[in-house]
Design a protein around this motif. Structure first.
Motif, PDB file in Angstrom:
ATOM      1  N   LEU A  38       4.196  -5.416   9.574  1.00  0.00           N
ATOM      2  CA  LEU A  38       2.890  -4.993   9.083  1.00  0.00           C
ATOM      3  C   LEU A  38       2.598  -5.727   7.782  1.00  0.00           C
ATOM      4  CD1 LEU A  38       0.452  -2.994   9.276  1.00  0.00           C
ATOM      5  CD2 LEU A  38       1.812  -1.399   7.914  1.00  0.00           C
ATOM      6  N   VAL A  39       1.414  -6.289   7.685  1.00  0.00           N
ATOM      7  CA  VAL A  39       0.986  -6.974   6.475  1.00  0.00           C
ATOM      8  C   VAL A  39      -0.379  -6.425   6.065  1.00  0.00           C
ATOM      9  CG1 VAL A  39       0.405  -9.154   5.376  1.00  0.00           C
ATOM     10  CG2 VAL A  39       2.236  -9.074   7.091  1.00  0.00           C
ATOM     11  N   CYS A  40      -0.469  -5.895   4.863  1.00  0.00           N
ATOM     12  CA  CYS A  40      -1.737  -5.386   4.331  1.00  0.00           C
ATOM     13  C   CYS A  40      -2.163  -6.277   3.163  1.00  0.00           C
ATOM     14  CB  CYS A  40      -1.588  -3.944   3.845  1.00  0.00           C
ATOM     15  SG  CYS A  40      -1.104  -2.766   5.127  1.00  0.00           S
ATOM     16  N   ARG A  41      -3.426  -6.681   3.162  1.00  0.00           N
ATOM     17  CA  ARG A  41      -3.968  -7.505   2.078  1.00  0.00           C
ATOM     18  C   ARG A  41      -5.110  -6.731   1.424  1.00  0.00           C
ATOM     19  NH1 ARG A  41      -2.455 -12.748   2.080  1.00  0.00           N
ATOM     20  NH2 ARG A  41      -4.362 -13.344   0.957  1.00  0.00           N
ATOM     21  N   TRP A  42      -4.878  -6.320   0.157  1.00  0.00           N
ATOM     22  CA  TRP A  42      -5.829  -5.477  -0.556  1.00  0.00           C
ATOM     23  C   TRP A  42      -6.384  -6.231  -1.761  1.00  0.00           C
ATOM     24  CZ3 TRP A  42      -1.795  -0.963  -0.828  1.00  0.00           C
ATOM     25  CH2 TRP A  42      -1.618  -0.432   0.448  1.00  0.00           C
ATOM     26  N   ARG A  57      -4.401   6.153   2.228  1.00  0.00           N
ATOM     27  CA  ARG A  57      -4.708   7.059   3.338  1.00  0.00           C
ATOM     28  C   ARG A  57      -4.681   6.312   4.667  1.00  0.00           C
ATOM     29  NH1 ARG A  57      -8.304   9.558  -0.410  1.00  0.00           N
ATOM     30  NH2 ARG A  57     -10.051   8.265   0.265  1.00  0.00           N
ATOM     31  N   ALA A  58      -5.250   5.109   4.678  1.00  0.00           N
ATOM     32  CA  ALA A  58      -5.210   4.311   5.908  1.00  0.00           C
ATOM     33  C   ALA A  58      -3.778   3.923   6.254  1.00  0.00           C
ATOM     34  CB  ALA A  58      -6.078   3.063   5.747  1.00  0.00           C
ATOM     35  N   LEU A  59      -2.976   3.605   5.222  1.00  0.00           N
ATOM     36  CA  LEU A  59      -1.577   3.240   5.446  1.00  0.00           C
ATOM     37  C   LEU A  59      -0.809   4.385   6.091  1.00  0.00           C
ATOM     38  CD1 LEU A  59       0.448   0.907   4.908  1.00  0.00           C
ATOM     39  CD2 LEU A  59       0.996   2.024   2.733  1.00  0.00           C
ATOM     40  N   SER A  60      -1.173   5.611   5.749  1.00  0.00           N
ATOM     41  CA  SER A  60      -0.481   6.774   6.317  1.00  0.00           C
ATOM     42  C   SER A  60      -0.725   6.911   7.814  1.00  0.00           C
ATOM     43  CB  SER A  60      -0.925   8.056   5.598  1.00  0.00           C
ATOM     44  OG  SER A  60      -2.259   8.415   5.941  1.00  0.00           O
ATOM     45  N   HIS A  61      -1.757   6.254   8.331  1.00  0.00           N
ATOM     46  CA  HIS A  61      -2.049   6.292   9.768  1.00  0.00           C
ATOM     47  C   HIS A  61      -1.435   5.118  10.519  1.00  0.00           C
ATOM     48  CE1 HIS A  61      -4.846   9.661   9.586  1.00  0.00           C
ATOM     49  NE2 HIS A  61      -5.443   9.099   8.551  1.00  0.00           N
ATOM     50  N   ARG A  62      -0.942   4.112   9.777  1.00  0.00           N
ATOM     51  CA  ARG A  62      -0.365   2.948  10.438  1.00  0.00           C
ATOM     52  C   ARG A  62       1.039   3.261  10.952  1.00  0.00           C
ATOM     53  NH1 ARG A  62      -3.798   0.141   6.592  1.00  0.00           N
ATOM     54  NH2 ARG A  62      -4.876  -1.566   7.661  1.00  0.00           N
ATOM     55  N   VAL A  63       1.463   2.494  11.926  1.00  0.00           N
ATOM     56  CA  VAL A  63       2.791   2.682  12.502  1.00  0.00           C
ATOM     57  C   VAL A  63       3.539   1.353  12.481  1.00  0.00           C
ATOM     58  CG1 VAL A  63       2.059   4.591  13.980  1.00  0.00           C
ATOM     59  CG2 VAL A  63       1.977   2.248  14.857  1.00  0.00           C
ATOM     60  N   VAL A  64       4.858   1.443  12.375  1.00  0.00           N
ATOM     61  CA  VAL A  64       5.748   0.295  12.457  1.00  0.00           C
ATOM     62  C   VAL A  64       6.806   0.617  13.492  1.00  0.00           C
ATOM     63  CG1 VAL A  64       7.490  -1.075  11.246  1.00  0.00           C
ATOM     64  CG2 VAL A  64       5.358  -0.476  10.099  1.00  0.00           C
ATOM     65  N   ASN A  65       6.964  -0.248  14.478  1.00  0.00           N
ATOM     66  CA  ASN A  65       7.885   0.010  15.590  1.00  0.00           C
ATOM     67  C   ASN A  65       7.567   1.332  16.284  1.00  0.00           C
ATOM     68  OD1 ASN A  65       9.281  -2.370  15.037  1.00  0.00           O
ATOM     69  ND2 ASN A  65      10.705  -1.352  13.650  1.00  0.00           N
ATOM     70  N   ASP A 102       8.719  -4.868   6.902  1.00  0.00           N
ATOM     71  CA  ASP A 102       9.387  -5.565   8.000  1.00  0.00           C
ATOM     72  C   ASP A 102       9.808  -4.606   9.101  1.00  0.00           C
ATOM     73  OD1 ASP A 102      11.776  -4.327   7.252  1.00  0.00           O
ATOM     74  OD2 ASP A 102      12.631  -6.124   6.337  1.00  0.00           O
ATOM     75  N   VAL A 103      10.436  -5.149  10.132  1.00  0.00           N
ATOM     76  CA  VAL A 103      10.798  -4.360  11.307  1.00  0.00           C
ATOM     77  C   VAL A 103      11.862  -3.313  10.992  1.00  0.00           C
ATOM     78  CG1 VAL A 103      10.153  -6.133  12.977  1.00  0.00           C
ATOM     79  CG2 VAL A 103      12.452  -6.158  11.976  1.00  0.00           C
ATOM     80  N   ASN A 104      12.557  -3.456   9.860  1.00  0.00           N
ATOM     81  CA  ASN A 104      13.569  -2.487   9.461  1.00  0.00           C
ATOM     82  C   ASN A 104      13.007  -1.391   8.560  1.00  0.00           C
ATOM     83  OD1 ASN A 104      15.611  -3.973  10.810  1.00  0.00           O
ATOM     84  ND2 ASN A 104      15.802  -5.336   9.039  1.00  0.00           N
ATOM     85  N   GLY A 105      11.712  -1.512   8.231  1.00  0.00           N
ATOM     86  CA  GLY A 105      11.101  -0.528   7.356  1.00  0.00           C
ATOM     87  C   GLY A 105      11.215  -0.852   5.884  1.00  0.00           C
ATOM     88  N   ASP A 106      11.767  -2.016   5.543  1.00  0.00           N
ATOM     89  CA  ASP A 106      11.835  -2.449   4.154  1.00  0.00           C
ATOM     90  C   ASP A 106      10.504  -3.077   3.762  1.00  0.00           C
ATOM     91  OD1 ASP A 106      14.520  -1.683   3.769  1.00  0.00           O
ATOM     92  OD2 ASP A 106      15.219  -3.525   4.733  1.00  0.00           O
ATOM     93  N   VAL A 138      -1.336  -2.353  17.926  1.00  0.00           N
ATOM     94  CA  VAL A 138       0.076  -2.245  17.555  1.00  0.00           C
ATOM     95  C   VAL A 138       0.290  -1.303  16.382  1.00  0.00           C
ATOM     96  CG1 VAL A 138       2.085  -3.536  16.742  1.00  0.00           C
ATOM     97  CG2 VAL A 138       0.536  -4.570  18.409  1.00  0.00           C
ATOM     98  N   ALA A 139      -0.569  -1.427  15.354  1.00  0.00           N
ATOM     99  CA  ALA A 139      -0.345  -0.704  14.097  1.00  0.00           C
ATOM    100  C   ALA A 139      -1.239   0.511  13.903  1.00  0.00           C
ATOM    101  CB  ALA A 139      -0.531  -1.656  12.917  1.00  0.00           C
ATOM    102  N   ALA A 140      -2.193   0.759  14.821  1.00  0.00           N
ATOM    103  CA  ALA A 140      -3.057   1.944  14.820  1.00  0.00           C
ATOM    104  C   ALA A 140      -4.250   1.865  13.880  1.00  0.00           C
ATOM    105  CB  ALA A 140      -2.268   3.219  14.535  1.00  0.00           C
ATOM    106  N   VAL A 141      -4.292   0.887  12.976  1.00  0.00           N
ATOM    107  CA  VAL A 141      -5.432   0.712  12.080  1.00  0.00           C
ATOM    108  C   VAL A 141      -5.757  -0.777  11.994  1.00  0.00           C
ATOM    109  CG1 VAL A 141      -6.349   1.004   9.749  1.00  0.00           C
ATOM    110  CG2 VAL A 141      -4.815   2.730  10.696  1.00  0.00           C
TER     111      VAL A 141
END
Length: 241
Positions: A38-42, A57-65, A102-106, A138-141
């Motif tokens: 997941l990559v967010c550009r703010w 708030r939007a990040l709280s709706h995103r998913v990883v794996n 990343d895919v490990n949640g880091d 993939v990421a829900a948002v």
């Protein structure tokens, strides 16, 4: 009382932040970010992120794996932005903050310069929005959404009912309401961005809603619909001025 307590809204929030930092603590030489999931550009302004609460708030709706982000991650993201940007030295304090998970949640954050879109044609905006729709699957948002103002003054978004929106899109909804315009979700089921555009009338004006770029109106448009689209664009641009 912890020295960190004054920076948080509650003891629980402070504890969540400290727990996440402890879990993430590892020597800089040992830490290597794995494949980004997941990559967010703010967009930044004066060493801050004007839409930060909306982004979180939007990040709280995103998913990883396939799983939502943890409370610890959300707490770390918010506090790391607030603390680091205020204290850091940057070539461009009005640049872009990038959050990579990343895919490990880091996670890592970095800051870079802002570059406006070189091509603001309708075709280019549609292409960007279509790519963002693929990320939404993939990421829900989706980090960017296509929008339109119709000849009769309706504001449409290429999103489905109930779909979580990116931070900039929630502000567009609020800005439109100040003009008495309700924002309508115009996608149903598996509808595509291209179908959304095809269903618009000839006098409609297309715009892109982006966490990085704000509201970008297609080039070469005039008239009442264009004026409303520009109002939305200018409303967000004021936050970055």
């Amino acid at each position: 009382m912890s020295e960190l307590d004054s920076f948080f809204n509650s003891v629980e929030e402070c504890a969540a932040y400290e727990t996440f930092c402890a879990e993430q603590e590892r020597g800089l030489e040992k830490f290597t970010l794995a494949e980004p999931a997941l990559v967010c550009r703010w967009r930044m302004a004066h060493r801050g992120v004007p839409l930060l609460n909306r982004h979180i708030r939007a990040l709280s709706h995103r998913v990883v794996n396939g799983a939502p982000l943890t409370t610890n991650m959300l707490s770390w993201a918010k506090q790391h932005v607030e603390w680091s940007l205020a204290a850091g030295e940057y070539d461009d304090p009005n640049g872009v903050l990038m959050l990579v998970i990343d895919v490990n949640g880091d996670a890592l954050m970095s800051v870079g310069p802002y570059e406006p879109l070189a091509d603001c044609s309708r075709a280019a905006l549609v292409s960007r929005a279509a790519a963002a729709r693929a990320e939404e699957v993939v990421a829900a948002v989706a980090p960017e959404l296509l929008g339109a103002v119709t000849a009769d003054g309706r504001v449409l978004l290429a999103a489905r009912e109930g779909e979580p929106l990116c931070g900039a899109a929630t502000l567009v909804e609020q800005l439109a309401s100040t003009r008495g315009c309700a924002v309508e979700r115009a996608l149903a089921g598996a509808d595509s961005v291209e179908e959304f555009v095809a269903d618009l009338g000839d006098d409609a004006v297309v715009f892109l809603v982006s966490d990085e770029h704000g509201v970008v109106v297609e080039t070469g448009v005039v008239g009442r619909a264009a004026e409303l689209a520009q109002f939305l664009s200018q409303g967000i641009a004021k936050l970055f001025a």
